[in-house]
Design an enzyme around this catalytic site. Structure first.
Site, PDB file in Angstrom:
ATOM      1  N   LEU A  94      47.825  42.164  43.791  1.00 47.71           N
ATOM      2  CA  LEU A  94      46.703  42.717  44.549  1.00 47.71           C
ATOM      3  C   LEU A  94      46.850  42.376  46.028  1.00 47.71           C
ATOM      4  O   LEU A  94      47.311  41.280  46.380  1.00 47.71           O
ATOM      5  CB  LEU A  94      45.391  42.161  44.000  1.00 47.71           C
ATOM      6  CG  LEU A  94      45.122  42.547  42.537  1.00 47.71           C
ATOM      7  CD1 LEU A  94      44.056  41.644  41.928  1.00 47.71           C
ATOM      8  CD2 LEU A  94      44.734  44.007  42.425  1.00 47.71           C
ATOM      9  N   HIS A 110      48.138  32.009  34.306  1.00 45.19           N
ATOM     10  CA  HIS A 110      49.593  32.054  34.504  1.00 45.19           C
ATOM     11  C   HIS A 110      50.235  31.110  33.493  1.00 45.19           C
ATOM     12  O   HIS A 110      49.757  29.974  33.316  1.00 45.19           O
ATOM     13  CB  HIS A 110      49.960  31.654  35.932  1.00 45.19           C
ATOM     14  CG  HIS A 110      51.431  31.734  36.205  1.00 45.19           C
ATOM     15  ND1 HIS A 110      52.091  32.933  36.365  1.00 45.19           N
ATOM     16  CD2 HIS A 110      52.375  30.765  36.294  1.00 45.19           C
ATOM     17  CE1 HIS A 110      53.379  32.696  36.564  1.00 45.19           C
ATOM     18  NE2 HIS A 110      53.575  31.386  36.512  1.00 45.19           N
TER      19      HIS A 110
END
Ligand SMILES: Nc1nc2c(c(=O)[nH]1)N[C@@H](CN(C=O)c1ccc(C(=O)N[C@@H](CCC(=O)O)C(=O)O)cc1)CN2
Ligand SMILES: NCC(=O)N[C@@H]1O[C@H](COP(=O)([O-])[O-])[C@@H](O)[C@H]1O
Length: 209
Positions: A94, A110
């Site tokens: 993003l 993650h």
């Protein structure tokens, strides 16, 4: 009540963990109101459908540029009155404008202990391949707020997972998902919706129980 948008790209096991937590009543003051997939073939969309959550597709290749994609995505999420965005295996980076629009309102999971094995090129199985290549004995998962730096946002929580001698990337991925990701992410989502997460000026997250 915080409206939650979950952004996905693949199988959706992290989305499923959030949906299952919601069904158990473990997501306090929040509800998943939409799932947005960057991939029209993502099984995560089927998981959303089975849970009765609206699923929409927003593919980067359908836009003239990455900036246009991010701008359109931000506008859609604002129109949906979204208070929290969760990146659950979302594979598109993003841009800075998007991250500023939703500062400290985007959470990502993650599959490593950041700052190890993270950043551009480290996603999905690549993360576990790198961990095995390095020979680490402990890995894990991290949930963090998202900023313009890939995997560089303030860390909310981490959970360690043992690496076993005969692990393949696929076996290790499954263990990290089950023993870390699927536990950390729903909890972080609920803590956010309960207003229990705060970020200091120096980017340190504190949790008020
Ligand atoms: N501004 C941010 N955007 C995103 C973040 C973030 O922390 N800041 N997290 C990622 C998720 N992610 C790691 O957690 C991640 C996703 C994708 C990549 C990557 O290198 N992707 C490749 C393309 C992969 C593909 O399309 O199959 C690339 O960009 O070349 C790295 C990390 C989500 N967005
Ligand atoms: N850098 C981002 C990244 O690598 N995310 C990882 O992608 C997988 C998505 O699985 P899922 O679609 O089954 O949740 C998960 O392991 C997640 O940590």
């Amino acid at each position: 009540m915080v409206n939650i948008a979950v952004l996905v790209s693949g199988g959706g096991t992290n989305l499923q963990a959030i949906l299952d937590a919601q069904a158990r009543g473990d997501i306090h003051n929040g509800r998943v109101s939409v799932v947005v997939s960057s991939n029209d073939k993502a099984y995560a969309l089927e998981r959303a459908k089975q849970a009765g959550v609206p699923g929409v597709v927003r593919r980067k290749k359908d836009y003239a540029s990455g900036a246009e994609y991010c701008r359109a995505l931000a506008q859609f999420l604002q129109e949906q009155d979204i208070g929290l965005i969760v990146l659950a295996g979302f594979m598109t980076v993003l841009d800075e404008e998007f991250c500023k629009n939703f500062e400290n309102r985007i959470i990502n999971v993650h599959p490593s202990l950041i700052p190890s094995f993270c950043g551009d090129g480290f996603y999905g199985l690549h993360v576990h391949e790198a961990a095995l290549e390095k020979g680490v004995k402990v890995t894990g998962a991290t949930v963090h707020f998202v900023n313009a730096i890939t995997d560089g946002g303030p860390i909310i929580a981490q959970k360690a997972v043992a690496v076993e001698p005969d692990d393949t990337p696929e076996i290790l991925q499954k263990r990290v998902m089950a023993q870390a990701e699927h536990i950390l992410l729903p909890r972080a989502v609920s803590l956010f919706c309960e207003g229990k997460l705060s970020v200091s000026d120096s980017g340190i997250v504190s949790i008020s129980e």
